[in-house]
Design a protein around this motif. Structure first.
Motif, PDB file in Angstrom:
ATOM      1  N   ARG A   1       0.729  -1.212  -0.098  1.00  0.00           N
ATOM      2  CA  ARG A   1      -0.201  -0.004   0.052  1.00  0.00           C
ATOM      3  C   ARG A   1       0.940   1.316   0.015  1.00  0.00           C
ATOM      4  NH1 ARG A   1      -5.469  -0.542   1.338  1.00  0.00           N
ATOM      5  NH2 ARG A   1      -6.090  -2.694   2.149  1.00  0.00           N
ATOM      6  N   GLU A   2       0.258   2.412  -0.442  1.00  0.00           N
ATOM      7  CA  GLU A   2       0.961   3.548  -0.261  1.00  0.00           C
ATOM      8  C   GLU A   2       0.619   4.207   1.027  1.00  0.00           C
ATOM      9  OE1 GLU A   2       2.636   4.943  -2.790  1.00  0.00           O
ATOM     10  OE2 GLU A   2       1.908   4.133  -4.706  1.00  0.00           O
ATOM     11  N   PRO A   3       1.486   5.258   1.287  1.00  0.00           N
ATOM     12  CA  PRO A   3       1.313   5.943   2.667  1.00  0.00           C
ATOM     13  C   PRO A   3      -0.188   6.334   3.003  1.00  0.00           C
ATOM     14  CG  PRO A   3       3.014   6.782   1.533  1.00  0.00           C
ATOM     15  CD  PRO A   3       2.495   5.828   0.547  1.00  0.00           C
ATOM     16  N   ASP A   4      -0.891   6.641   1.758  1.00  0.00           N
ATOM     17  CA  ASP A   4      -2.303   7.084   2.147  1.00  0.00           C
ATOM     18  C   ASP A   4      -3.363   5.844   2.048  1.00  0.00           C
ATOM     19  OD1 ASP A   4      -2.053   6.257  -0.442  1.00  0.00           O
ATOM     20  OD2 ASP A   4      -3.135   8.123  -1.582  1.00  0.00           O
ATOM     21  N   GLY A   5      -2.782   4.700   2.143  1.00  0.00           N
ATOM     22  CA  GLY A   5      -3.573   3.419   2.223  1.00  0.00           C
ATOM     23  C   GLY A   5      -3.988   2.913   1.106  1.00  0.00           C
TER      24      GLY A   5
END
Length: 600
Positions: free
Chosen positions: A89-93
């Motif tokens: 996942r990316e840092p933003d979810g």
């Protein structure tokens, strides 16, 4: 009164044009001419379909790595559970689109408990969970490291236009309008319909490249054919009506693309009408003007008599006998004449400059509308519905103020639009005068409205200018001249893409304003053809050539003969003057004698 004067000028202009007089007898816009204009409808619909189809078959898709290896561990996992365990996942979810966890030989409980740590690029292809349509993006996996640069497709298409307008222009002038149209329709049938069966993206690009050549080839050749068959105001009406169906083709594409979910089926359904053009082999006529210029007088007379019979008219034999080859010899012309003829060279340069600058502004507005993130279906529908009344508006403008001033007015409107766009802030940006910033939705709506009005003005100017260009070039080089003008149009399209992608947001609009001013200035240098007859040969275009010794000796002999004739006339006048002088003195002596007799 203005209409009456215009018609009187047209009648006076046709007095010296035998061909125009014959077309008047045949019927200016009879059944034959109406059928000829109707024959352009289906190819123009197909052209509008294939010109804009790239916008729909490259619909953006969000890819994720194919991690079906985990299904061998547990085949009961849903798609969401599979992605949650195997895609980082990316840092933003959100899930990463081009990364995946490396496969491991663990059981499913251990993977759920401890998770996976080592990532890598996609190894087994991609999946598209949110995709609702099958496009070229997910057909050939043009994502991540293989991500498609849409500028490549645009450049390939416009490069095909560049090459096609030059090749088909020469073919049309050398072989005739009829074979050039049939050749372009054959290429469109093979390449346009064949794109539905390609199995490689590079093969798609090649077919697209060939189809663009066929599209521009048909446009140039059919424009020349209609221009040379119709006369007066009917010429502009027929051409404008034909190009209205180009916008109908764009609307047809929008409706099909919205309702058909597979890109191959879209090509099949949209390209199916191409096969209806096979009967053009038997019913499409050649240009009689072109036949005359090539010395085929009998074929031209036969074709004119056939057109008169379709219109239920009869051409008088004495008028038909007046149709002879100009100068008793075949008119020859080559591409080199665009350099060796001063007037032709100057006119071609001015026309190309207007085409280039107008094209840059037109395509810049299209690209900027796309950058605003308007839906492709809404954008294409708005542009097509807007261009239809714009083309019909050309009929009114041409009739009232002529082609030259119609072009000038619309280019001036476009320059005003560009000036507004330079100072128009985007949503949320502060106004230059310190006024409060516009809401995002209001700024976006205002920019869309201004761009649509600019597109309307440029659609009018492009339509008028196409007709204007076709009328200015001579018959022997009409298609080649249109090809050179279209070449400038394609070059402007390529430049617009480069400037929009590389420059800051205000630079494209500023250059559009400069280009509109330049196009406006160049358009004022063009002549107004009005109701003048078409020029067929290069007789009205003086050549640039250095005088040879023979030419100089001929000039000297001509000057000498002129001097001899002058001296002969003077010598003949001298005895007459002497006799007049003698008679005058004798008369004065007689008057003097009479006066002396009267005094006593």
């Amino acid at each position: 009164m203005e209409t009456l004067l215009r018609r009187l000028r047209a009648i006076d202009a046709k007095k010296g044009d035998t061909f125009a007089n014959i077309l008047d007898v045949v019927g200016e816009f009879g059944t034959f001419q109406r059928r000829l204009v109707a024959l352009t409808f289906i190819p123009n619909i197909i052209s509008g379909f294939f010109v804009f189809i790239d916008s729909f078959v490259f619909e953006a898709q969000k890819p994720y790595c194919n991690t079906s290896w985990i299904l061998a561990v547990n085949s009961n996992l849903s798609e969401a559970e599979q992605m949650n365990l195997t895609v980082p996942r990316e840092p933003d979810g959100t899930f990463q689109t081009c990364q995946m966890y490396l496969p491991v030989l663990w059981d499913i409980d251990y993977i759920i408990q401890f998770g996976l740590n080592y990532t890598d690029t996609c190894q087994d292809g991609w999946i598209y969970p949110g995709a609702t349509k099958r496009s070229l993006i997910n057909e050939f996996d043009l994502v991540c490291g293989r991500k498609l640069n849409k500028g490549t497709v645009h450049t390939m298409f416009t490069t095909g236009l560049l090459i096609g307008c030059f090749i088909f222009g020469i073919i049309s002038d050398k072989m005739g309008r009829y074979p050039a149209i049939l050749l372009s329709l054959l290429g469109l049938t093979i390449c346009g319909f064949g794109m539905a069966f390609v199995n490689d993206f590079h093969l798609y690009l090649f077919f697209r490249f060939c189809a663009s050549q066929a599209l521009v080839g048909y446009s140039i050749s059919s424009m020349s054919l209609v221009t040379e068959w119709l006369v007066g105001e009917h010429r502009a009406h027929g051409i404008i009506l034909g190009y209205c169906f180009f916008d109908v083709g764009a609307l047809f594409l929008t409706g099909l693309a919205y309702s058909i979910s597979h890109w191959r089926l879209l090509f099949l359904v949209g390209g199916l009408p191409v096969f209806s053009l096979i009967f053009y082999i038997w019913i499409l006529p050649e240009s009689p003007r072109w036949l005359m210029m090539k010395g085929k007088v009998k074929e031209a007379k036969k074709l004119l008599c056939y057109a008169a019979s379709v219109n239920k008219r009869t051409i008088p034999l004495n008028l038909l006998d007046e149709l002879q080859l100009p100068g008793k010899q075949v008119s020859t012309a080559t591409v080199l004449d665009f350099c060796s003829n001063r007037q032709l060279c100057k006119m071609t340069f001015v026309l190309s400059a207007v085409w280039f600058t107008g094209s840059y502004g037109y395509f810049t507005l299209k690209i900027m509308m796309k950058e605003i993130c308007v839906s492709i279906y809404l954008r294409q529908m708005v542009f097509s519905l807007m261009e239809l009344p714009a083309r019909l508006c050309c009929i009114f403008l041409v009739e009232q103020i002529g082609k030259k001033w119609s072009l000038t007015v619309t280019l001036f409107q476009a320059s005003i639009v560009y000036l507004i766009l330079i100072f128009l802030p985007k949503g949320g940006a502060p106004l230059p005068q310190g006024l409060p910033s516009l809401p995002a939705s209001s700024g976006k709506s205002m920019m869309i409205l201004v761009i649509v009005f600019g597109q309307f003005s440029l659609a009018v100017s492009a339509t008028v200018f196409f007709i204007h260009t076709a009328e200015l070039f001579p018959t022997v080089l009409r298609s080649t001249g249109l090809g050179l003008a279209t070449l400038s149009w394609a070059a402007g399209a390529i430049l617009s893409l480069a400037i929009v992608r590389l420059g800051p947001s205000i630079l494209p609009f500023f250059l559009c304003f400069i280009s509109a001013i330049l196009a406006l200035g160049f358009s004022l240098l063009l002549p107004e053809p009005g109701s003048q007859p078409l020029c067929d040969s290069l007789e009205h275009f003086p050549q640039i050539r250095r005088k040879s010794k023979e030419d100089m000796s001929d000039d000297m002999s001509d000057d000498a003969s002129v001097e001899v004739s002058k001296n002969t006339v003077l010598n003949a006048q001298i005895p007459r003057l002497d006799s007049l002088a003698i008679s005058k003195t004798a008369l004065e002596k007689l008057r003097g004698q009479d006066e002396s007799k009267q005094e006593p």
